[in-house]
Design an enzyme around this catalytic site. Structure first.
Site, PDB file in Angstrom:
ATOM      1  N   CYS A 116     -23.917   4.733  12.815  1.00  0.00           N
ATOM      2  CA  CYS A 116     -25.349   5.063  12.732  1.00  0.00           C
ATOM      3  C   CYS A 116     -25.830   5.914  13.898  1.00  0.00           C
ATOM      4  O   CYS A 116     -26.885   6.533  13.825  1.00  0.00           O
ATOM      5  CB  CYS A 116     -26.169   3.776  12.656  1.00  0.00           C
ATOM      6  N   HIS A 256     -33.517   5.013  13.927  1.00  0.00           N
ATOM      7  CA  HIS A 256     -32.534   4.788  12.860  1.00  0.00           C
ATOM      8  C   HIS A 256     -33.149   3.822  11.850  1.00  0.00           C
ATOM      9  O   HIS A 256     -33.784   2.835  12.222  1.00  0.00           O
ATOM     10  CB  HIS A 256     -31.257   4.201  13.459  1.00  0.00           C
ATOM     11  N   ASN A 286     -30.655   2.701   4.290  1.00  0.00           N
ATOM     12  CA  ASN A 286     -29.916   3.076   5.493  1.00  0.00           C
ATOM     13  C   ASN A 286     -28.803   4.049   5.106  1.00  0.00           C
ATOM     14  O   ASN A 286     -27.803   3.650   4.504  1.00  0.00           O
ATOM     15  CB  ASN A 286     -29.340   1.802   6.122  1.00  0.00           C
TER      16      ASN A 286
END
Ligand code: UT7
Length: 332
Positions: A116, A256, A286
């Site tokens: 990520c 994020h 995500n």
């Protein structure tokens, strides 16, 4: 002559058309729309459908948008860096495949694997090429086809992840804008909480590993959550402190998009009101390396030259970081 910094001068993005809604997930696993919304903030995520399509097919769309918008020829690009944990293949690099599909033939290209935080790591790496003075146009891509490594019978992971790509163009600036500071961190001892069990050199793919579902994301959600809240908030706060920035100086936080509760915790620690936080987790979920550039893509028209933007991430590895960007252009 002023100091050369690396300015973001364009943004591109791509999300697949197919929407996997919470309602549809209710028919696949034991969950509810209400649980997913309240625990994560997610309403739907995009899934790349189609035989033979991989991360490069999304990444190239984001890159082509940049080339189109900036009206630049592919052969002007010096370097393509692609952040991804879902490469088309183990090798060659997905960046090579993206460059080829975009007609970029004068560049070197490679992947960065930092889950990520991949986009932030790649952005900082790309910026140093520009700052060196040797390279004039670097494209940084963040892309993941998470649906290719998700077990859609595991309700703790399949509700979170989605597919998507974003990209930025970095060019030299002498106006004092661009990538101004970064704090980046890794801690391999966190690997046990979030990883893929097989398919690497330790445990190559076998019939047994496939049957044991070891080629999917393994995540200990609560453990990752705790580290993420602390890690992302700490570096974001530290970045503000060491650059003497207050919450008033910050135009946008670009966090994020893993869980709305992690985003809220980071914004609170920085004392930032919700209006200054980019949140699109509800529509994309995500997308791992895709989340940060997809936020910039969604908000590009609202960004103004001189805006102080803090990008922050936390993810598998563990990897985490925060980057201060002074926005370099008005869109209109
Ligand atoms: O981007 C990469 C980094 N990843 C992250 O940052 C993710 C961090 N972790 C998270 O976002 C959260 O931990 C999750 C969203 C994955 C899970 O949320 P949680 O609030 O931590 O749930 P939990 O794992 O503590 O589970 C609470 C309960 C459990 O039931 P019991 O044991 O209390 O009866 C789970 O079995 O919720 C249950 N549960 C679900 N219920 C309905 C777990 N998943 C689901 C589900 N639907 N999808």
């Amino acid at each position: 002559m002023g100091k050369i910094t690396a300015a973001i001068t364009s943004v591109g993005g791509y999300v697949p058309e197919h929407r996997l809604t919470n309602k549809e997930l209710e028919t696949m696993i034991e969950t509810t729309d209400e649980w997913i919304r309240t625990r994560t903030g997610i309403e739907e995520r995009r899934i790349l459908k189609g035989e033979g399509l991989g991360s490069s097919d999304m990444g190239v769309e984001a890159v082509k948008e940049i080339l189109r918008k900036k009206n630049i020829s592919p052969d002007e690009i010096d370097c393509v860096i692609c952040a991804t944990v879902t490469p088309d293949m183990v090798f060659p690099a997905t960046a090579n495949l993206i460059a080829d599909k975009a007609g970029i033939t004068n560049a070197f290209s490679y992947d960065i694997s930092a889950a990520c935080s991949g986009f932030l790591f790649a952005l900082t790496t790309g910026a140093t090429y520009i700052e060196s003075g040797r390279f004039k146009k670097v494209i940084v891509v963040g892309v993941d086809k998470m649906s290719s490594i998700i077990d859609y019978s595991d309700r703790t992971t399949c509700i979170i992840f989605g597919d998507g790509a974003g990209a930025v163009l970095l060019e030299p600036s002498e106006d004092g804008d661009g990538i101004l500071d970064s704090i980046l961190r890794s801690d391999g001892s966190g690997a046990k909480h979030l990883h893929m069990k097989a398919g690497g050199s330790v445990k190559p793919a076998t019939v047994e590993t496939v049957l044991a579902k070891e080629h999917f994301v393994y995540q200990e959600g609560q453990a990752v959550f705790k580290f993420a809240v602390k890690g992302m908030a700490d570096v974001s706060y530290e970045l503000l402190q060491r650059n003497n920035l207050t919450a008033d100086d910050v135009a946008w936080l670009v966090p994020h998009q893993a869980n709305l509760r992690i985003i809220d915790a980071t914004a609170n620690r920085m004392d930032l009101p919700k209006e200054k936080v980019m949140i699109n987790i509800q529509k994309y979920g995500n997308t791992t390396a895709g989340t940060l550039p997809l936020c910039l893509w969604d908000w590009e028209k609202q960004l103004k030259k001189g805006d102080n933007i803090i990008l922050a991430s936390f993810g598998g590895g563990f990897t985490w970081g925060a980057t201060w960007v002074k926005w370099a252009y008005d869109t209109n």
